[in-house]
Design a protein around this motif. Sequence first.
Motif, mmCIF file in Angstrom:
data_model
loop_
_atom_site.group_PDB
_atom_site.id
_atom_site.type_symbol
_atom_site.label_atom_id
_atom_site.label_comp_id
_atom_site.label_asym_id
_atom_site.label_seq_id
_atom_site.Cartn_x
_atom_site.Cartn_y
_atom_site.Cartn_z
ATOM 1 N N ASP A 247 0.811 -1.216 0.000
ATOM 2 C CA ASP A 247 0.000 0.000 0.000
ATOM 3 C C ASP A 247 0.846 1.267 0.000
ATOM 4 O O ASP A 247 0.302 2.373 0.057
ATOM 5 C CB ASP A 247 -0.918 0.015 1.231
ATOM 6 C CG ASP A 247 -1.954 -1.109 1.189
ATOM 7 O OD1 ASP A 247 -2.359 -1.484 0.075
ATOM 8 O OD2 ASP A 247 -2.331 -1.602 2.266
ATOM 9 N N ASP A 248 2.167 1.141 -0.047
ATOM 10 C CA ASP A 248 3.037 2.319 -0.051
ATOM 11 C C ASP A 248 2.807 3.147 -1.310
ATOM 12 O O ASP A 248 2.517 2.606 -2.391
ATOM 13 C CB ASP A 248 4.500 1.908 0.019
ATOM 14 C CG ASP A 248 4.858 1.232 1.328
ATOM 15 O OD1 ASP A 248 4.081 1.372 2.289
ATOM 16 O OD2 ASP A 248 5.902 0.555 1.377
ATOM 17 N N SER A 249 2.935 4.441 -1.192
ATOM 18 C CA SER A 249 2.757 5.310 -2.356
ATOM 19 C C SER A 249 3.924 5.110 -3.326
ATOM 20 O O SER A 249 5.028 4.722 -2.931
ATOM 21 C CB SER A 249 2.700 6.774 -1.926
ATOM 22 O OG SER A 249 3.967 7.217 -1.457
ATOM 23 N N LYS A 251 5.532 7.384 -4.794
ATOM 24 C CA LYS A 251 6.563 8.356 -4.447
ATOM 25 C C LYS A 251 7.484 7.813 -3.358
ATOM 26 O O LYS A 251 8.716 7.886 -3.472
ATOM 27 C CB LYS A 251 5.915 9.654 -3.983
ATOM 28 C CG LYS A 251 6.912 10.742 -3.607
ATOM 29 C CD LYS A 251 6.189 12.018 -3.196
ATOM 30 C CE LYS A 251 7.179 13.112 -2.807
ATOM 31 N NZ LYS A 251 6.469 14.363 -2.403
ATOM 32 N N SER A 252 6.899 7.235 -2.309
ATOM 33 C CA SER A 252 7.723 6.707 -1.217
ATOM 34 C C SER A 252 8.551 5.508 -1.677
ATOM 35 O O SER A 252 9.691 5.325 -1.242
ATOM 36 C CB SER A 252 6.847 6.329 -0.027
ATOM 37 O OG SER A 252 5.994 5.238 -0.335
ATOM 38 N N ARG A 281 0.862 -1.769 -10.830
ATOM 39 C CA ARG A 281 0.099 -1.939 -9.588
ATOM 40 C C ARG A 281 -1.359 -2.282 -9.896
ATOM 41 O O ARG A 281 -1.949 -3.154 -9.255
ATOM 42 C CB ARG A 281 0.179 -0.665 -8.755
ATOM 43 C CG ARG A 281 -0.774 -0.627 -7.587
ATOM 44 C CD ARG A 281 -0.462 0.515 -6.664
ATOM 45 N NE ARG A 281 0.604 0.172 -5.735
ATOM 46 C CZ ARG A 281 1.143 1.029 -4.876
ATOM 47 N NH1 ARG A 281 0.742 2.291 -4.857
ATOM 48 N NH2 ARG A 281 2.088 0.630 -4.054
#
Length: 289
Positions: A247-249, A251-252, A281
């Motif tokens: 679920d990490d963005s 960008k991160s 994704r």
Amino acid sequence: MEADTYTQSAFEAELPIPRGMARIMRFSNDQPTNHVFRRGAHYWLDLCLTPRPEKARGCYSERWGPHRFERLGEIFLVPPGEALHVRTDAGDNQASIACEIHADSVDHWLETPLEWTDRRLEGGLDIVHPYIRSCLSRLAEEMRHGGTGSAELAAMIAGQLAIELARYLEAISESPITGGLASWRLRLIDERLHRGGSTPSLGELAELCSVSIRQLTRGFRSSRGFTIGDHIAQTRIEMAKRALASDDSIKSIAFALGFASPSSFSYAFGRATGVTPLRFRQRHLRGRE
């Protein structure tokens, strides 16, 4: 192929190629897998379109004995007549493009018949080759979004794939490994890469292994059959695939993998896989439904 090989898989799409077949396959990995690929008169190439399960390993037990399992990379190969024992941990469902190519289609391009040495068998378990990856990815796209002239285009892509595979296998020296890196040095390199963060320089990896940069680059290629630069780039892409299943963005994920910006991450990921991180994704999420 052994009877139990694909009991937990399903075909999403398939496309005939000259003397072979390309398929997009989905695997159910809710349980650890433990099966054997045995190819008859065909080469079998597998490119993962989603992250492979953790600790995916392969063993040519008839050649190596039952205990030597080596890591499976983004692309792996099973040669004609060989049996590859595959084990993985449980994990998310996986999608791959699996391409069967008749042995004659590849062997036709070889200057001399191949000897399937240990080094060549091991080199087929983690193929880091941009043109082979590109051909397999292009066949996957053709299966999903083919149009006018699809059969003719697939035949040309498969022809290029056969040539690239023959070149790759010939490039793996048949002679005993000399000047290669010790296994503990290879392990240190992989451990450093999987820590994430900024991409290590050759100087950092050489210092980690207590060798010169020249010894590092030459020894790594001798041991693995491809360059350390290709290995670093491909490892980051594999780590990105796993991160995109979370679920990490985006960008991160880009910054965690050491990219200067999300746009540079998107460019590198798209060049390696043919799709953007967002598109990858979305496909992964559809595969879990």
